[in-house]
Structures are given as structure tokens and as C-alpha cells.
Design a protein around this motif. Sequence first.
Motif, PDB file in Angstrom:
ATOM      1  N   GLU A 393       0.818  -1.103  -0.110  1.00  0.00           N
ATOM      2  CA  GLU A 393       0.016  -0.130  -0.091  1.00  0.00           C
ATOM      3  C   GLU A 393       0.735   1.265  -0.120  1.00  0.00           C
ATOM      4  OE1 GLU A 393      -2.738  -0.699   3.156  1.00  0.00           O
ATOM      5  OE2 GLU A 393      -4.131  -0.794   1.888  1.00  0.00           O
ATOM      6  N   SER A 470      -2.459   5.430  -4.694  1.00  0.00           N
ATOM      7  CA  SER A 470      -4.069   5.351  -4.451  1.00  0.00           C
ATOM      8  C   SER A 470      -4.700   6.636  -4.546  1.00  0.00           C
ATOM      9  CB  SER A 470      -4.356   4.224  -3.389  1.00  0.00           C
ATOM     10  OG  SER A 470      -4.422   5.049  -2.276  1.00  0.00           O
ATOM     11  N   ASN A 471      -6.049   6.698  -4.820  1.00  0.00           N
ATOM     12  CA  ASN A 471      -6.883   7.831  -4.725  1.00  0.00           C
ATOM     13  C   ASN A 471      -7.853   7.518  -3.211  1.00  0.00           C
ATOM     14  OD1 ASN A 471      -6.086   9.332  -6.884  1.00  0.00           O
ATOM     15  ND2 ASN A 471      -7.195   7.711  -8.314  1.00  0.00           N
ATOM     16  N   THR A 472      -7.475   6.655  -2.582  1.00  0.00           N
ATOM     17  CA  THR A 472      -8.140   6.569  -1.182  1.00  0.00           C
ATOM     18  C   THR A 472      -8.419   7.682  -0.500  1.00  0.00           C
ATOM     19  OG1 THR A 472      -7.125   4.107  -1.054  1.00  0.00           O
ATOM     20  CG2 THR A 472      -8.362   4.963   0.821  1.00  0.00           C
ATOM     21  N   HIS A 525      -1.271   8.974  -1.019  1.00  0.00           N
ATOM     22  CA  HIS A 525      -2.562   8.242  -1.181  1.00  0.00           C
ATOM     23  C   HIS A 525      -3.740   9.259  -1.638  1.00  0.00           C
ATOM     24  CE1 HIS A 525      -1.844   3.952  -0.119  1.00  0.00           C
ATOM     25  NE2 HIS A 525      -0.878   4.764   0.480  1.00  0.00           N
ATOM     26  N   LEU A 699      -6.216   4.890   6.402  1.00  0.00           N
ATOM     27  CA  LEU A 699      -6.816   4.195   5.102  1.00  0.00           C
ATOM     28  C   LEU A 699      -7.830   3.185   5.510  1.00  0.00           C
ATOM     29  CD1 LEU A 699      -3.393   3.325   3.474  1.00  0.00           C
ATOM     30  CD2 LEU A 699      -5.013   5.183   2.552  1.00  0.00           C
ATOM     31  N   ASP A 700      -8.049   2.497   6.751  1.00  0.00           N
ATOM     32  CA  ASP A 700      -8.745   1.834   6.984  1.00  0.00           C
ATOM     33  C   ASP A 700     -10.107   2.521   7.360  1.00  0.00           C
ATOM     34  OD1 ASP A 700      -7.151  -0.531   6.687  1.00  0.00           O
ATOM     35  OD2 ASP A 700      -6.888  -0.802   8.761  1.00  0.00           O
ATOM     36  N   ARG A 703     -11.708   4.155   3.951  1.00  0.00           N
ATOM     37  CA  ARG A 703     -12.276   3.068   3.332  1.00  0.00           C
ATOM     38  C   ARG A 703     -13.748   2.554   3.690  1.00  0.00           C
ATOM     39  NH1 ARG A 703      -7.053   0.428   3.040  1.00  0.00           N
ATOM     40  NH2 ARG A 703      -5.862   0.867   0.960  1.00  0.00           N
ATOM     41  N   ASN A 706     -15.845   5.803   3.016  1.00  0.00           N
ATOM     42  CA  ASN A 706     -16.322   5.707   1.525  1.00  0.00           C
ATOM     43  C   ASN A 706     -17.413   4.809   1.081  1.00  0.00           C
ATOM     44  OD1 ASN A 706     -14.352   7.632   1.297  1.00  0.00           O
ATOM     45  ND2 ASN A 706     -12.668   6.523   0.314  1.00  0.00           N
ATOM     46  N   ARG A 707     -17.354   3.548   1.842  1.00  0.00           N
ATOM     47  CA  ARG A 707     -18.232   2.380   1.503  1.00  0.00           C
ATOM     48  C   ARG A 707     -19.563   2.828   1.907  1.00  0.00           C
ATOM     49  NH1 ARG A 707     -14.072  -1.219   2.925  1.00  0.00           N
ATOM     50  NH2 ARG A 707     -14.756  -1.269   5.083  1.00  0.00           N
TER      51      ARG A 707
END
Length: 711
Positions: A393, A470-472, A525, A699-700, A703, A706-707
Motif C-alpha cells: 500500500e 492510490s486515490n483512497t 494516497h 486508510l482503513d 475506506r 467511503n463504503r
Amino acid sequence: MFFLCLVPVLIALCAGWSGAAPAAARIHIVKSGETLSQIALHYRVSVAQMRQWNSISGDDIFAGQQLELWSPSTPEWYTVKKGDTLSGIARTYGLSTRQINHLNKLSKDRINVGQKIRLRNPQAKKPAPKPQNHRIKKGDTLSEIARTYDLSVGHLKKLNGLDNDTINPGQILQLRTPPNNSQEDNEPHQYTVKKGDTLLEIARRFDVGLKLLLQLNQLKKDRIHPGQKLKLRPALEDEGIHIVQTGETLSEIAWRYRLKLNRLKELNGIEKSRILVGQKLRLKAAPRATHIVERGDALWEIARAYGMTVGELQQLNGLKSSRIYPGQELKLNVEKSRRLADYRVQKGDYLGEIARLHQMSVAEIKKLNNLRSSVIHPGDVLKVRPLLGSGKEWLKRSEIDWSKLLVAPDGIRKVNAANGPYFFSPPKAARQRTDQYYEEHPRSPLKTYRQARKLWQAFEREVGRLGQLSNTLKGWAVVLDPGHGGIDPGAVVETLDGNGNKLYVVEDEYVYDIALRVYVLLRLHGATVTMTLLSPNHLTRHSSPPSQTFVNQKNEVYNSHALNKRDSRKNWPRYGNLSARVRIAREAFAATPKSRSIFLSFHADNDAQAPEAPQVLYYESKNGRNKDLASRDFAQVLLPALGAGSRTRGQSLGVLRNNPAGAKVLLELRNLAYTNNAWSLRFEQYRHRDAEKVVKGLLDYARRQNRSARR
């Protein structure tokens, strides 16, 4: 006769002591949240014995209290009988005649029938509890209160969430770290088996792996019976390591952990018996296909270090979540566990420190490299276990060309140093000389700010050229707040290097370095990142060797022209001026939805009553009525990424109060009251690993958010 001889042996075994004890008590320092019954259970003694040995009438104990533990087979007094000899009494109770002579002030070995012989030190009286708070009286000042209770003004402000020195009569100040409100502290540490229970069900119910449950309770099979008491959480002595404390000897440590002295020496490459305060001793060897979890280890970084997935590691060890515990033995994939890394020996390295860095015993590293002794030379290449962290990552620390990021702007000179590099001018001292040493700030904060901005803009450009992984975090705004800085250095603590030489670690200098590394990783990121403070003469740094510690320079400035334009001494960052940091955050988040804004304040605690592992603090008012639930949720998400032993806690903190971020926490990444933590902070590898953990947790969280937004 046979039965009479056997009784003392059975008593000793039932109490959990192997052999007779030496004539000195084992000392247990009470940690926050511990109870007398938990401590008694851990040492396999009764609560009544604990009370007797420490002159305690009830169950009240307090964090930091020292409790004595004696072998039940060693009475305080022995009455000499006909035929007794001093050497015979000494053998019976596992003492030397010299110890008995010293305890009883005997000049010869001559004793008489009926004489009372002392076999151990008299019981210490229960120390008076330290006050937890102070009610302010008329005429009190913050500095006087701090001196009275041997605290720093900065620490007192931090405990009470004060922005300035203003206090009022009748106000109550907290003097100690408040009790931990984390869910972990309320969890049971022991369970009594009920009819119909199975070991697997108990493991799942209390979120502890089946293999760990077997390990903690020394069970070879999963057969249990009603009434059986099971340990659910590892205690300090289950962790497989020991940090040497003042006054300890190698033989005492070996006795405490029921190890043979020669085995302890072999594991740690000790040829004589000399050990140092703060030295990390390994208590057991790990097979190649096993990883022994240490405080701060996270499941995700263990998996990636050995080329495994988290799911694979969970399945191998019967884990239903990513939660792991210090001392837990994790089974690795046999083939992938053979993965090794190369370490090139640098000038000043020694084998014990390299082993410690790679979580190995000296015995293991010697066997792996066919070494007959601990002698190594610069340029030697050693096979070692891979360092934890650094997965797909993000770029590994070694894959980022840090020298290209540290480019001097036009007209500015770059100065290479053993603890640099520096720009404009390096510190006068080569390393931090004492806990009182500092180098005064420049006269003009505005001029210093302009210099810092010039250096920072060059750094930002180079980071942008790294590209993105990434684009997270695209659309997220993050403010990074390196704690203290400017006039306030935070904690300055004394520690030791591997040779026993004194060194000094300055909190604000090291947390600034961690914050910069978090900045780089977040940019990779897609996040928009703002720093609250800037340094005018350095960016990320390394120490070669790590004994060249960073110097306390009072030159950091607020990352804001508006906060420096008056060019006054009051413009420097200082104790309690936390509203300035909140102001910078408010400006940084102006164009970002609250749900996409995060504020992280970086610190290294210095409190022996607080846990050794990382703590994540969210805002909670002093009366407990006002809790920042969104930030508490964020803090809980960070825990698995930060690793084993990490905790959350609510506290009234000025930097979090009225902060506009949707999620805001203060991170105590290390606790400098523990020698091992001060040792670790000096190493660039550990600081980068701390940064990776923070970013993994963020990041966790992103995500997950975002979900939720897509549903």
C-alpha cells in the motif's frame, strides 16, 4: 515420613513457585486498572497472602504502588532447633549463609537453640497514596502547584486541557492520568468454566485466539471442566521479553521467569552477567515458523513482512479478528517464514542492538549466520528476520529516495550531519547534551516563518513528484499537529544506549519527524495535508549512529502568516497556546465537508502510570457528559493498525476542544517513561514504522467511510 517430606513440595507447586526464593521480595508495580485479585492470580498466590506481605487490610491499591511478593515457603522468621546449622538453614530456604548473616547482622556462623533468625526483609508499610487532584486555593499559581507535585507546567496543562495559565479558587486540577475508559480495561482477564462450555466457544466469546488460550493456560488439549479458571489475557510475564529495571540482577530475572541462568545468557548473547537498565532481554526463542508478538506489533504488518495475507494468518491461528496480544505466539506459513532480509553492519552497530531491531534473540541471529561470537565488523552482511511494516500500500522506507525530497531551495546551503541533514544552519551541539540543554529561538518569528515556508515549499514540490499509490484519500483533508514545539520541547528524558552511556531524547524533535513521514505517505494516497508547525532548518532526519540524538532547538513556528505577522515573542509556539493550532485547522478545513476532515496531534507520553503501548485520546469533558462519539469511533478503528496493547481513552484536551475536524484525536505513539520506548524512538526505522501504522489506520477508516457513503 514420605508424606511429611512431600507436603512442603506440594504447597510450593500449588502456589506456583519452583524452588525456594532468594531473600529479596519480588516487586510488582501496580498498573492502571489492575486489581489485587488479578495480581494474585497472575503470581499464583492468594489475596490473603498479598495483603499480609504488604500490610493491606482491604483491596484498595493504586497505580504506581510497589507490592512485595514472597515465596510462600520462605517465612520471615525461623526458630533454631537442636542440631541446626546456619548452612543447613540456608540450604533449606534457598539462601546463602552470607544473606542470613547480613539480614541478622551476624559476624560468625554460630547460632543457638531457640534463637530467632530472620529469613527475609521486614514487611514494608503501605506507602501513602499519591493525591489524584488538587483544589485551587486563593494565591495558588500553576507553576507553584506543578513544583509541589513534581510535575511540569506543560504536563499539568495537558492533563487538564488548559489553554493558558489562568486558574481560579475552587477549581480542581487533575494531577494524575485519569483512569482509562477504554473498552479493553473493562474486559475480564479470567473466566470460570461453566457446564457445557467449550474452549473454542470461550475463545470466540472473548475475542482471543484458541491457540493463545491454550498457550496462556498451558493446555495441551482443549479439554476443560466446570469450575476451571482460565486466563483470557496475557500478563507481563507472558510477553516473552523483560526490560531491565534499576537494581535488577541477571540471576534475579532468571529466577523470576523460572529460567536457567545460562539459558538466559545464551538467548541474549551475554558472556558475563553485566546487564544495563533498559536492556531488552528475550526470555524464549521463537522457531523460524513462529512470530512472538511484541507491544505495538500489528497483524497486518506481520503478515506483510512474511509475504502472507491477514486472512491466511488468521486462519492459521484461529483468529476471528485482527486483534492480537503481547506474548502471543503466531504460527507462520512454513515456506514463507523462511523469508529473510539482509542487514549491512554499520559503524557503531553491535549484535544485540541488531537482534533487538529485528525482534530476534542473539542466539537466533548467531545460529542463522554461523557466528561463534558476538563480534561483528562494519560491512558484514547478516541474515535477519524482516522488519515489520512496509507493504504494497506504500513505498518502503528504502524505496523512497529521501535525499531527493530534501533538496535545498535556491540560495540555501544544505549541511550534512550525523543527525541531519540541516538547511541554513545546523544546531551548535552535535547531540542533546543534557535534559536541561536547549538552543534559544531566533529573534524574529516572522523571519523564521518565511525561512521555514521556503524550505517547506521545496519539500512539497518534491513529494508531489513521487506520484500516487492510490486515490483512497482523494477529497480528504488532514491536519497534522506535531505536539509541543517552539518554546515548548515537551518531555526531555534520559535513556541509555546499548553500552550504558547516557543519552537524552527530546519529544518535540522526534514527533515532528514522525509527522513529516505521515505527511509523505498521506500524499501518496491523494490526501490534502496541512502541518500546524514548520521547522526553519530541517525536514526528515536520521541519526547515524542513533546515539547522535536530535537537539532541543526552540525554533519551530506556526504554519500561518497571520500567527507570525506581529513578530513578537508571544508568536512562538508555547505551553498551552493550543487555540492557534485549532485556528490553523479551521482554515485548512474551510472547503472540506466535515465528514472528510481529520486532525491528528502527535505526542510521546512521559507517564509511568500510563500504558507502555500507544494510546489514542478523543475529546471527553471532565464531567464525562460530553463525548465526541465520532472521534471515539475513529480511535477504535485505529487500534488494530497501531498494534498489540493499543488503547483508547477520553480526555478533556484543549487541542481537541472546539476543533472543527469530523474526526480528531491525540496520539501518544510512545511512552518515554519506559526506557524501551525512548530507545526505539532514536531509530529511523521505528519512527517510519510508527508513521506507517498511523496511515494504515487512517486508510482503513477512510475506506469504511467511503463504503458507507456509496450505500
